[in-house]
Design an enzyme around this catalytic site. Structure first.
Site, short mmCIF file in Angstrom:
data_model
loop_
_atom_site.label_atom_id
_atom_site.label_comp_id
_atom_site.label_asym_id
_atom_site.label_seq_id
_atom_site.Cartn_x
_atom_site.Cartn_y
_atom_site.Cartn_z
N THR A 11 5.32 -4.86 -5.82
CA THR A 11 6.22 -3.88 -5.51
C THR A 11 5.57 -2.86 -4.47
O THR A 11 6.60 -2.16 -3.69
CB THR A 11 7.08 -3.23 -6.45
OG1 THR A 11 5.80 -2.72 -7.14
CG2 THR A 11 7.74 -4.39 -7.29
N ASN A 13 3.48 -1.19 -1.09
CA ASN A 13 3.29 -1.69 0.30
C ASN A 13 2.33 -2.86 0.64
O ASN A 13 2.85 -3.74 1.22
CB ASN A 13 2.80 -0.40 1.16
CG ASN A 13 3.64 0.91 1.25
OD1 ASN A 13 5.01 0.72 1.22
ND2 ASN A 13 3.25 2.03 1.57
N LYS A 39 7.28 -0.05 -15.18
CA LYS A 39 8.44 0.69 -14.44
C LYS A 39 8.99 -0.08 -13.47
O LYS A 39 9.92 0.10 -13.02
CB LYS A 39 7.75 2.15 -14.01
CG LYS A 39 7.11 2.09 -12.96
CD LYS A 39 6.51 3.40 -12.63
CE LYS A 39 5.38 3.52 -11.49
NZ LYS A 39 5.34 2.75 -10.64
N SER A 40 8.50 -1.10 -12.84
CA SER A 40 9.08 -1.79 -11.84
C SER A 40 9.18 -3.22 -12.07
O SER A 40 9.77 -4.05 -11.14
CB SER A 40 7.95 -1.85 -10.42
OG SER A 40 7.40 -0.83 -10.36
N ARG A 99 -16.32 -2.58 -4.99
CA ARG A 99 -16.63 -2.88 -3.59
C ARG A 99 -18.27 -2.59 -3.86
O ARG A 99 -18.97 -3.28 -2.98
CB ARG A 99 -16.02 -2.06 -2.81
CG ARG A 99 -14.58 -2.25 -2.45
CD ARG A 99 -14.17 -1.10 -1.49
NE ARG A 99 -12.30 -1.44 -1.29
CZ ARG A 99 -11.91 -0.47 -0.78
NH1 ARG A 99 -12.21 0.75 -0.70
NH2 ARG A 99 -10.40 -0.73 -0.92
N CYS A 130 -9.31 0.28 4.17
CA CYS A 130 -8.70 -0.32 5.42
C CYS A 130 -9.59 0.31 6.66
O CYS A 130 -9.45 -0.38 7.50
CB CYS A 130 -7.36 0.24 5.32
SG CYS A 130 -6.99 2.09 4.84
N SER A 160 0.72 5.60 5.62
CA SER A 160 0.97 4.53 4.85
C SER A 160 -0.32 4.41 4.11
O SER A 160 -0.36 3.72 2.98
CB SER A 160 1.39 3.42 5.55
OG SER A 160 0.48 3.27 6.58
N ARG A 236 -6.33 12.49 8.52
CA ARG A 236 -4.81 12.02 8.31
C ARG A 236 -3.84 12.53 9.46
O ARG A 236 -4.12 13.77 9.68
CB ARG A 236 -4.44 12.42 6.75
CG ARG A 236 -3.19 11.89 6.70
CD ARG A 236 -3.38 10.28 6.26
NE ARG A 236 -3.68 10.27 5.04
CZ ARG A 236 -4.30 8.98 4.41
NH1 ARG A 236 -4.18 7.88 5.16
NH2 ARG A 236 -4.76 8.89 3.25
N HIS A 243 -3.75 2.55 11.70
CA HIS A 243 -5.21 3.41 11.90
C HIS A 243 -5.95 3.36 13.32
O HIS A 243 -5.90 2.28 13.76
CB HIS A 243 -6.12 3.06 10.63
CG HIS A 243 -5.89 3.38 9.42
ND1 HIS A 243 -4.99 4.11 8.95
CD2 HIS A 243 -6.64 2.95 8.09
CE1 HIS A 243 -4.78 4.27 7.66
NE2 HIS A 243 -5.84 3.88 7.18
C1 2RA Z 1 -6.16 5.80 2.89
N1 2RA Z 1 -8.08 4.27 3.37
O1 2RA Z 1 -6.07 5.50 4.36
C2 2RA Z 1 -7.44 5.04 2.46
C3 2RA Z 1 -6.90 4.09 1.20
N2 2RA Z 1 -5.79 3.15 1.68
O2 2RA Z 1 -5.61 6.58 2.28
#
Ligand code: 2RA
Length: 340
Positions: A11, A13, A39-40, A99, A130, A160, A236, A243
């Site tokens: 459920t 992303n 919960k889902s 990892r 990612c 995201s 961010r 990205h």
């Molecule tokens: C982020 N790479 O972009 C990290 C976790 N997905 O927040």
């Protein structure tokens, strides 16, 4: 005959994208199970033109299932991945938990497919972060041609990456800017994200790097070559999905920008969009929903002897997570399980 496939975290992303991509790429599925936390429980999710009702991860019996794609975060992975692996189900985990374990393969199929043989150690395969995945897809063909010495990368990571809460916060804060009285305090991010950029993803480490920056360093070394020096600044930005990365590369020998462009143009998983004109490059809004790692702005870095700059954009929910996990499942099927 196909595979019995489980998606744990169906459920979220990434979990939803895993189901979408399994269907889009027509992965040979005989049976599929979508698992969620209590919960889902019962939430309906799409698998191609089918609708699945989520089952309880906590009580699910993985016996007889072939592959489990995990997108549940490190805590839940710690509890349920060993259970799935012990039941004979090969786990492909999107969390960071495994990892850095030397016994567990960390795989980007376009880069280090042969590492898949290591899955036998613990019946677990790790999916990279990612921001690492898209970068190593770009680095690998260039490294094979001119041996990379050092990488300096600055990332521009979409909200995201921080999950549904990250998307909601950008949306609410942006609305709050235009609708008086709807102030939205920062919660998922330490500062306002709307119309702002934040040089901080994950926790700070003693070195002064953030954990996100450390991941890019450690994972690039494990996937491509431990000799490569990497330094990263992860930021961010107020983008919903996609990205972007500004990547500066120093090689052991000179690599001409035109040759680099041709190498990238023919490399697996890459689409080069690189014209020195208005719009001759890719931006995040154009990568959403695509499988490709896009490369633009390829040019010499004349400030060092063997330098190159490039711009790299990819859908962080796809190549950065769900697509890479499904590609690992495809590789596992071709090389090891051999059904379908
Ligand atoms: C982020 N790479 O972009 C990290 C976790 N997905 O927040």
């Amino acid at each position: 005959m196909g595979y019995k496939v489980v998606v744990a975290g169906a459920t979220g992303n990434v979990g939803r994208e895993m189901l979408n991509i399994l269907a889009e790429r027509e992965f040979p599925v005989d049976e599929i199970a979508a698992l969620a936390s209590r919960k889902s429980l019962g939430t309906e999710v799409s698998f191609g033109d089918k609708t699945l009702t989520t089952k309880d991860l906590d009580t699910f019996d993985f016996s007889g299932w072939d592959i489990a794609l995990f997108a549940v975060g490190s805590d839940a992975t710690k509890t349920y991945a060993p259970k799935a692996a012990a039941a004979g189900c090969v786990v492909i985990d999107n969390s960071s938990l495994y990892r850095y374990d030397p016994d567990i393969p960390l795989i980007v199929p376009e880069v280090n497919p042969d590492a898949i043989e290591m899955y036998k150690n613990k019946n677990i395969i790790a999916n990279p972060n990612c921001s690492t995945a898209q970068m190593v897809v770009a680095l690998k063909p260039l490294h094979d041609r001119a041996k990379i010495k050092r990488v300096v990368v600055s990332t521009y990571q979409s909200v995201s990456g921080a999950g549904k809460e990250g998307i909601d916060e950008l949306w609410d804060q942006t609305k709050g800017m235009y609708v008086p009285g709807q102030e939205v305090a920062p919660s998922k991010f330490t500062k306002q994200i709307a119309f702002n950029v934040i040089p901080h993803i994950d926790v700070f480490m003693d070195s002064g790097d953030t954990k996100e920056e450390w991941k890019m360093i450690a994972e690039t070394k494990k996937i491509v070559d431990p000799a490569i020096k990497v330094t990263a600044t992860c930021v961010r930005v107020p983008v919903f999905v996609g990205h972007s990365e500004s990547i500066n590369i120093e090689f052991e020998e000179f690599l001409d920008e035109d040759e680099a462009r041709e190498i990238l143009r023919t490399a697996p998983g890459i689409l080069v969009v690189d014209k020195r004109e208005n719009g001759g490059y890719v931006t995040p809004v154009e990568c959403v929903g695509d499988f490709a790692t896009f490369i633009s702005r390829i040019r010499q870095d004349v400030t060092v002897e063997n330098g190159l700059n490039l711009w790299c954009v990819s859908d962080n929910l796809r190549k950065g997570a769900a697509l890479n996990a499904v590609q690992i499942a495809e590789l596992l099927g071709r090389r090891v399980l051999k059904k379908g």
